[in-house]
Structure formats: C-alpha cells, structure tokens
Design a protein around this motif. Structure first.
Motif, PDB file in Angstrom:
ATOM      1  N   LEU A 119       0.832  -1.198   0.000  1.00 54.46           N
ATOM      2  CA  LEU A 119       0.000   0.000   0.000  1.00 54.46           C
ATOM      3  C   LEU A 119       0.870   1.253   0.000  1.00 54.46           C
ATOM      4  CD1 LEU A 119      -3.184   0.662   2.026  1.00 54.46           C
ATOM      5  CD2 LEU A 119      -1.268   2.223   2.315  1.00 54.46           C
ATOM      6  N   GLY A 120       1.866   1.251   0.872  1.00 56.85           N
ATOM      7  CA  GLY A 120       2.732   2.422   0.992  1.00 56.85           C
ATOM      8  C   GLY A 120       3.502   2.714  -0.277  1.00 56.85           C
ATOM      9  N   GLY A 121       3.898   1.655  -0.993  1.00 55.44           N
ATOM     10  CA  GLY A 121       4.658   1.852  -2.220  1.00 55.44           C
ATOM     11  C   GLY A 121       3.855   2.553  -3.296  1.00 55.44           C
ATOM     12  N   LEU A 122       2.594   2.144  -3.469  1.00 54.98           N
ATOM     13  CA  LEU A 122       1.753   2.752  -4.506  1.00 54.98           C
ATOM     14  C   LEU A 122       1.341   4.174  -4.126  1.00 54.98           C
ATOM     15  CD1 LEU A 122      -0.519  -0.274  -5.525  1.00 54.98           C
ATOM     16  CD2 LEU A 122       1.570   0.558  -6.622  1.00 54.98           C
ATOM     17  N   ILE A 123       0.928   4.349  -2.869  1.00 49.78           N
ATOM     18  CA  ILE A 123       0.560   5.697  -2.427  1.00 49.78           C
ATOM     19  C   ILE A 123       1.787   6.602  -2.425  1.00 49.78           C
ATOM     20  CG2 ILE A 123      -0.298   7.072  -0.487  1.00 49.78           C
ATOM     21  CD1 ILE A 123      -2.105   4.800   0.262  1.00 49.78           C
ATOM     22  N   GLY A 124       2.923   6.035  -2.026  1.00 45.74           N
ATOM     23  CA  GLY A 124       4.155   6.816  -2.004  1.00 45.74           C
ATOM     24  C   GLY A 124       4.540   7.314  -3.381  1.00 45.74           C
ATOM     25  N   ASN A 125       4.302   6.494  -4.398  1.00 48.55           N
ATOM     26  CA  ASN A 125       4.611   6.896  -5.767  1.00 48.55           C
ATOM     27  C   ASN A 125       3.745   8.079  -6.197  1.00 48.55           C
ATOM     28  OD1 ASN A 125       5.942   6.322  -8.443  1.00 48.55           O
ATOM     29  ND2 ASN A 125       3.809   6.064  -9.046  1.00 48.55           N
ATOM     30  N   ILE A 126       2.471   8.031  -5.841  1.00 49.25           N
ATOM     31  CA  ILE A 126       1.556   9.133  -6.172  1.00 49.25           C
ATOM     32  C   ILE A 126       1.965  10.401  -5.422  1.00 49.25           C
ATOM     33  CG2 ILE A 126      -0.833   9.937  -5.994  1.00 49.25           C
ATOM     34  CD1 ILE A 126      -1.671   6.961  -6.299  1.00 49.25           C
ATOM     35  N   CYS A 127       2.250  10.249  -4.131  1.00 53.53           N
ATOM     36  CA  CYS A 127       2.624  11.413  -3.321  1.00 53.53           C
ATOM     37  C   CYS A 127       3.895  12.068  -3.848  1.00 53.53           C
ATOM     38  CB  CYS A 127       2.809  10.998  -1.862  1.00 53.53           C
ATOM     39  SG  CYS A 127       1.245  10.654  -1.006  1.00 53.53           S
ATOM     40  N   HIS A 128       4.838  11.239  -4.276  1.00 52.38           N
ATOM     41  CA  HIS A 128       6.089  11.774  -4.817  1.00 52.38           C
ATOM     42  C   HIS A 128       5.826  12.686  -6.011  1.00 52.38           C
ATOM     43  CE1 HIS A 128      10.249  11.982  -6.115  1.00 52.38           C
ATOM     44  NE2 HIS A 128       9.890  11.547  -7.306  1.00 52.38           N
ATOM     45  N   LYS A 129       4.847  12.317  -6.824  1.00 54.32           N
ATOM     46  CA  LYS A 129       4.542  13.088  -8.030  1.00 54.32           C
ATOM     47  C   LYS A 129       3.843  14.407  -7.724  1.00 54.32           C
ATOM     48  CE  LYS A 129       6.046   9.910 -10.908  1.00 54.32           C
ATOM     49  NZ  LYS A 129       7.241  10.129 -11.748  1.00 54.32           N
ATOM     50  N   ILE A 130       3.259  14.516  -6.538  1.00 55.79           N
ATOM     51  CA  ILE A 130       2.537  15.746  -6.198  1.00 55.79           C
ATOM     52  C   ILE A 130       3.273  16.560  -5.134  1.00 55.79           C
ATOM     53  CG2 ILE A 130       0.288  14.844  -6.880  1.00 55.79           C
ATOM     54  CD1 ILE A 130      -0.311  14.230  -3.963  1.00 55.79           C
ATOM     55  N   GLY A 131       4.559  16.268  -4.965  1.00 57.77           N
ATOM     56  CA  GLY A 131       5.381  17.097  -4.090  1.00 57.77           C
ATOM     57  C   GLY A 131       5.370  16.717  -2.631  1.00 57.77           C
ATOM     58  N   LEU A 132       4.861  15.519  -2.318  1.00 57.72           N
ATOM     59  CA  LEU A 132       4.820  15.052  -0.937  1.00 57.72           C
ATOM     60  C   LEU A 132       5.576  13.733  -0.815  1.00 57.72           C
ATOM     61  CD1 LEU A 132       1.030  15.724  -0.200  1.00 57.72           C
ATOM     62  CD2 LEU A 132       2.957  17.269   0.197  1.00 57.72           C
ATOM     63  N   TYR A 182      -5.768  12.190  -5.927  1.00 58.33           N
ATOM     64  CA  TYR A 182      -4.636  12.634  -6.734  1.00 58.33           C
ATOM     65  C   TYR A 182      -4.072  11.552  -7.652  1.00 58.33           C
ATOM     66  CZ  TYR A 182      -4.813  16.649  -3.645  1.00 58.33           C
ATOM     67  OH  TYR A 182      -5.237  17.757  -2.948  1.00 58.33           O
ATOM     68  N   PHE A 183      -4.807  10.451  -7.782  1.00 56.37           N
ATOM     69  CA  PHE A 183      -4.327   9.406  -8.682  1.00 56.37           C
ATOM     70  C   PHE A 183      -4.312   9.905 -10.126  1.00 56.37           C
ATOM     71  CE2 PHE A 183      -5.335   6.204 -11.857  1.00 56.37           C
ATOM     72  CZ  PHE A 183      -4.270   5.334 -11.689  1.00 56.37           C
ATOM     73  N   CYS A 184      -3.246   9.560 -10.825  1.00 62.68           N
ATOM     74  CA  CYS A 184      -3.144   9.867 -12.251  1.00 62.68           C
ATOM     75  C   CYS A 184      -2.381   8.714 -12.896  1.00 62.68           C
ATOM     76  CB  CYS A 184      -2.415  11.193 -12.471  1.00 62.68           C
ATOM     77  SG  CYS A 184      -2.384  11.739 -14.188  1.00 62.68           S
ATOM     78  N   SER A 185      -2.951   8.120 -13.912  1.00 60.33           N
ATOM     79  CA  SER A 185      -2.366   6.906 -14.486  1.00 60.33           C
ATOM     80  C   SER A 185      -0.961   7.130 -15.028  1.00 60.33           C
ATOM     81  CB  SER A 185      -3.268   6.360 -15.595  1.00 60.33           C
ATOM     82  OG  SER A 185      -3.458   7.327 -16.617  1.00 60.33           O
ATOM     83  N   ILE A 186      -0.673   8.354 -15.465  1.00 59.83           N
ATOM     84  CA  ILE A 186       0.646   8.624 -16.036  1.00 59.83           C
ATOM     85  C   ILE A 186       1.758   8.463 -15.001  1.00 59.83           C
ATOM     86  CG2 ILE A 186       0.758  11.111 -15.587  1.00 59.83           C
ATOM     87  CD1 ILE A 186       1.896  11.420 -18.430  1.00 59.83           C
ATOM     88  N   TYR A 187       1.399   8.546 -13.718  1.00 57.44           N
ATOM     89  CA  TYR A 187       2.395   8.361 -12.665  1.00 57.44           C
ATOM     90  C   TYR A 187       2.943   6.938 -12.652  1.00 57.44           C
ATOM     91  CZ  TYR A 187       0.456  12.741 -10.806  1.00 57.44           C
ATOM     92  OH  TYR A 187       0.023  14.034 -10.649  1.00 57.44           O
TER      93      TYR A 187
END
Length: 232
Positions: free
Chosen positions: A6-19, A83-88
C-alpha cells in the motif's frame, strides 16, 4: 496485502505531487528553492495520523480499516484517490533508476497490469513540467493549510535561508591564509566566535545582523592581534 504494498503505490503518487509518504507518515521536503531538489532541504512532517492522511489524499479510510477482499478491490481503491493519475505509473515517465526498482516489485507490476486491463495507461495524458510544478505548488499549499503547518513551513524555510546566509558571510575561507595550516581553521573560527559572543546563538545572530565589511574588519583585527602575539 502488506503495508509496504500500500505504501509503495501511495508513495509513488505522493512523490509526483510534491509530498512523501511512508511508515513515518506524510511529509514534504522544504527546499531552499522551491522545485529545485538540488538545493538543501529539511523534512516537514505533515501528519502521522493515518485517517487524516487518507482523508486529505481522498482515500476511503473505512474501506482501508475493513480491508480488501482481493487485489483488484485494493487497486480500485488506489485509483479512486483524489490525486491518482495513471501517467504516474507509466514506465516511459520514469527515470532508469526508478524503472529498475519498480520492475522488481510484484505489486507494482500487478497494478500496471490492472491499469492496462482498464485501459487507463493508454489514456494517460502527458503534462508539461510547468503544469506539474503548478499542481505540486497547489497540493503543497493545500496540505499546509489542511494540516495547519504553514507556520512550521515558513519557519523551516527561514532556517534554511538563514543557514545559507550565515555560511556565505562566515566560513573557513576567511581563516585559510593563517600560517597555511588548514587543520587549524576550525580552531581559529571557534576562537574568533568566543571573541565576539558568549553563546553560539548570539554569534549566529551577530553574523546575520552585521554588515559583511564589518565582519571582515573584525576578522582582520583577530588576525593582526594573533600575528602580534606570535611575534612577541
């Protein structure tokens, strides 16, 4: 499903939005210069409360507590986040190092397969760097307000700026010409500091508040007196 999945997928999204997201909670790196990761930074913890974090990111906390019946249900939960975006998750958008890491994570591979089945990867839209930076700016501003961290952010930014200013105005190069002994630079810096102030904080403020020419003049006085004492 493990927390790391869970953390890996959410972490990837957060990384893309500056968190940043991980076992420590949700945080952001406060860089001396915004959008420039090459500048020094401090970590600002936004929250360690899972419910608050998921509420901000748009994830259903009750569903998370209840659990998921299968991976597809979990994957859809990730997609339904604000904040999910498939391009991430498009390999073409990853650098080589990131691509190497994700290629070894089974959950990441399965998630991409799920996105392909849903035909989401093919519909991803490239964003310009300017658009992405604008999104990051907006999300970070919202996060600071949501978690009531604006004051801490400003304080952290000021500390980074003050540290850089301090190093510009006072550093070892001012003492590098004394006897040609570089190993003594730190000693001279400490001796000079004690000459000016009683505490580290007092000296720090003196440097920040004092004109460069005056600092240089005081250092020259120190060098002159040192030379006089050595020759006597």
């Amino acid at each position: 499903l493990s927390y790391s999945d869970l953390g890996g997928l959410i972490g990837n999204i957060c990384h893309k939005i500056g968190l940043k997201y991980g076992i420590q909670g949700l945080w952001m790196n406060v860089h001396t210069k915004e959008f420039d990761p090459t500048t020094t930074s401090t970590k600002l913890i936004l929250s360690t409360n899972v419910k608050d974090i998921f509420d901000f990111l748009g994830y259903n906390y009750e569903q998370y507590i209840k659990g998921f019946d299968n991976e597809n249900e979990f994957f859809q939960w990730i997609i339904d986040g604000k904040y999910f975006c498939s391009i991430y998750f498009d390999d073409n958008q990853l650098n080589h190092a990131h691509r190497q890491r994700t290629s070894k994570r089974p959950i990441y591979i399965k998630f991409r397969e799920y996105l392909n089945i849903k035909d989401l990867l093919n519909n991803s839209i490239n964003e310009s760097a300017e658009d992405q930076n604008e999104l990051i700016r907006i999300v970070r501003e919202k996060a600071l307000i949501y978690f009531n961290k604006q004051q801490d952010y400003d304080k952290g930014l000021n500390q980074r700026q003050e540290k850089r200013l301090f190093k510009d105005k006072y550093n070892g190069r001012f003492f590098s010409d004394i006897d040609g002994k570089n190993h003594m630079i730190r000693v001279h810096m400490e001796n000079f500091q004690r000459r000016i102030a009683k505490t580290d904080e007092e000296f720090h403020q003196w440097v920040l508040n004092t004109d460069n020419d005056i600092i240089q003049s005081e250092i020259d006085k120190y060098k002159y007196e040192l030379k006089q004492n050595q020759s006597s």
